[in-house]
Structures are given as structure tokens and as C-alpha cells.
Motif scaffolding. Sequence first.
Motif, PDB file in Angstrom:
ATOM      1  N   ASP A  66     -12.879   2.728  -3.560  1.00  0.00           N
ATOM      2  CA  ASP A  66     -13.194   2.691  -2.135  1.00  0.00           C
ATOM      3  C   ASP A  66     -14.100   3.874  -1.839  1.00  0.00           C
ATOM      4  O   ASP A  66     -13.668   5.018  -1.885  1.00  0.00           O
ATOM      5  CB  ASP A  66     -11.927   2.760  -1.295  1.00  0.00           C
ATOM      6  N   TYR A  68      -7.203  -0.454  -3.095  1.00  0.00           N
ATOM      7  CA  TYR A  68      -8.418   0.347  -2.967  1.00  0.00           C
ATOM      8  C   TYR A  68      -8.059   1.824  -3.075  1.00  0.00           C
ATOM      9  O   TYR A  68      -7.180   2.323  -2.384  1.00  0.00           O
ATOM     10  CB  TYR A  68      -9.111   0.045  -1.639  1.00  0.00           C
ATOM     11  N   SER A  99       1.164   3.775  -3.252  1.00  0.00           N
ATOM     12  CA  SER A  99       0.807   5.177  -3.026  1.00  0.00           C
ATOM     13  C   SER A  99       1.932   6.105  -3.475  1.00  0.00           C
ATOM     14  O   SER A  99       1.694   7.129  -4.127  1.00  0.00           O
ATOM     15  CB  SER A  99       0.499   5.393  -1.547  1.00  0.00           C
ATOM     16  N   MET A 144       0.833  -1.207   0.000  1.00  0.00           N
ATOM     17  CA  MET A 144       0.000   0.000   0.000  1.00  0.00           C
ATOM     18  C   MET A 144       0.870   1.260   0.000  1.00  0.00           C
ATOM     19  O   MET A 144       0.642   2.190  -0.778  1.00  0.00           O
ATOM     20  CB  MET A 144      -0.926  -0.004   1.212  1.00  0.00           C
ATOM     21  N   SER A 169     -15.718   4.328   1.038  1.00  0.00           N
ATOM     22  CA  SER A 169     -15.953   4.429   2.474  1.00  0.00           C
ATOM     23  C   SER A 169     -15.859   5.867   2.985  1.00  0.00           C
ATOM     24  O   SER A 169     -16.604   6.245   3.888  1.00  0.00           O
ATOM     25  CB  SER A 169     -14.978   3.540   3.236  1.00  0.00           C
ATOM     26  N   ILE A 170     -14.981   6.677   2.432  1.00  0.00           N
ATOM     27  CA  ILE A 170     -14.860   8.068   2.873  1.00  0.00           C
ATOM     28  C   ILE A 170     -16.121   8.839   2.504  1.00  0.00           C
ATOM     29  O   ILE A 170     -16.669   9.580   3.330  1.00  0.00           O
ATOM     30  CB  ILE A 170     -13.602   8.723   2.263  1.00  0.00           C
ATOM     31  N   SER A 211      -9.325   5.964  -3.408  1.00  0.00           N
ATOM     32  CA  SER A 211     -10.312   6.992  -3.120  1.00  0.00           C
ATOM     33  C   SER A 211      -9.831   8.293  -3.759  1.00  0.00           C
ATOM     34  O   SER A 211      -8.642   8.606  -3.716  1.00  0.00           O
ATOM     35  CB  SER A 211     -10.472   7.171  -1.612  1.00  0.00           C
ATOM     36  N   THR A 255      -5.647  11.776  -5.209  1.00  0.00           N
ATOM     37  CA  THR A 255      -5.904  10.347  -5.210  1.00  0.00           C
ATOM     38  C   THR A 255      -5.169   9.723  -4.040  1.00  0.00           C
ATOM     39  O   THR A 255      -3.995  10.004  -3.815  1.00  0.00           O
ATOM     40  CB  THR A 255      -5.410   9.717  -6.529  1.00  0.00           C
ATOM     41  N   SER A 256      -5.875   8.892  -3.282  1.00  0.00           N
ATOM     42  CA  SER A 256      -5.220   8.232  -2.155  1.00  0.00           C
ATOM     43  C   SER A 256      -5.485   6.734  -2.184  1.00  0.00           C
ATOM     44  O   SER A 256      -6.536   6.285  -2.618  1.00  0.00           O
ATOM     45  CB  SER A 256      -5.696   8.832  -0.830  1.00  0.00           C
ATOM     46  N   VAL A 257      -4.506   6.003  -1.732  1.00  0.00           N
ATOM     47  CA  VAL A 257      -4.627   4.555  -1.601  1.00  0.00           C
ATOM     48  C   VAL A 257      -5.102   4.298  -0.179  1.00  0.00           C
ATOM     49  O   VAL A 257      -4.408   4.629   0.784  1.00  0.00           O
ATOM     50  CB  VAL A 257      -3.275   3.857  -1.864  1.00  0.00           C
ATOM     51  N   THR A 258      -6.302   3.743  -0.052  1.00  0.00           N
ATOM     52  CA  THR A 258      -6.883   3.546   1.272  1.00  0.00           C
ATOM     53  C   THR A 258      -6.668   2.147   1.819  1.00  0.00           C
ATOM     54  O   THR A 258      -6.883   1.913   3.003  1.00  0.00           O
ATOM     55  CB  THR A 258      -8.388   3.859   1.261  1.00  0.00           C
ATOM     56  N   GLY A 259      -6.261   1.222   0.970  1.00  0.00           N
ATOM     57  CA  GLY A 259      -6.033  -0.128   1.455  1.00  0.00           C
ATOM     58  C   GLY A 259      -5.427  -1.006   0.381  1.00  0.00           C
ATOM     59  O   GLY A 259      -5.449  -0.665  -0.804  1.00  0.00           O
TER      60      GLY A 259
END
Length: 123
Positions: A98, A53, A20, A16, A100-101, A55, A36-40
Amino acid sequence: MRKNSIKNSRLSGEVMREVSDIIRNDIKDPRIHMMTSVTGAEVAPDLKTAKIYISVLGSDEEFEDTMTGLKKAAGFVRKELAHKMNLRYTPEITFLPDKSIEYGIKMSSMIDSLNSEKDDAED
């Protein structure tokens, strides 16, 4: 290696972080949004596949463009990951959305609106 083993969890965390870093610094595709972020990350126990994942803080159009750009750059990301990490197998990368946020923000706003309705009813 079991899916929930400590080694697999550590490896997923390292993948991860590295992915990222690759997205942030190495990919030059203009479709990929800067927020852009890698959440998992989930690496399979046999190290053959990895689910990453993603976001994106932005509109739905920017999210779709980013996902398209990342899917096109999956081979490049895999190659860079192979250079940065010393693994027997470099996993085949799949980028997944993802939400979830966004879900958390939506739930927070719903709770806030219910609290304000409750305060109005009490007055």
C-alpha cells in the motif's frame, strides 16, 4: 454475500485488526520491520481469499524485506487467524503493498513547494 455488504465490511475490519495483531505480536521473523502497519483488508464475499494491504515506514529495502518475510509467513498468519476467529472458512491471505501513505507525503511536499514558490514570487 455481496462485496459491499455490511457483514463483509465488518468481517474485513476484524480480519485487518487480527492480522495486524498477529504481525505485531506473533511473527518473529527478523526481516519484518517493526514499523509495519496493516492499512486495509478486503475479504472476498465467499470468504476464500483476503487481500491485506501493508505499509512500511522505512526504506525501500526494508519494505522489500518485510514483504518477503510476510509472504513466507502467510501460512502461519492464516493458521493464527483461524485460532482467533471463528469462521467457516479461513481465507487464503495475500499481502499487497500500500503506497498511499508515501503518495500522500509526496503530494503534500509538492503542495508545500508550490506554496513557497508562490510566496517567493509575491515578494
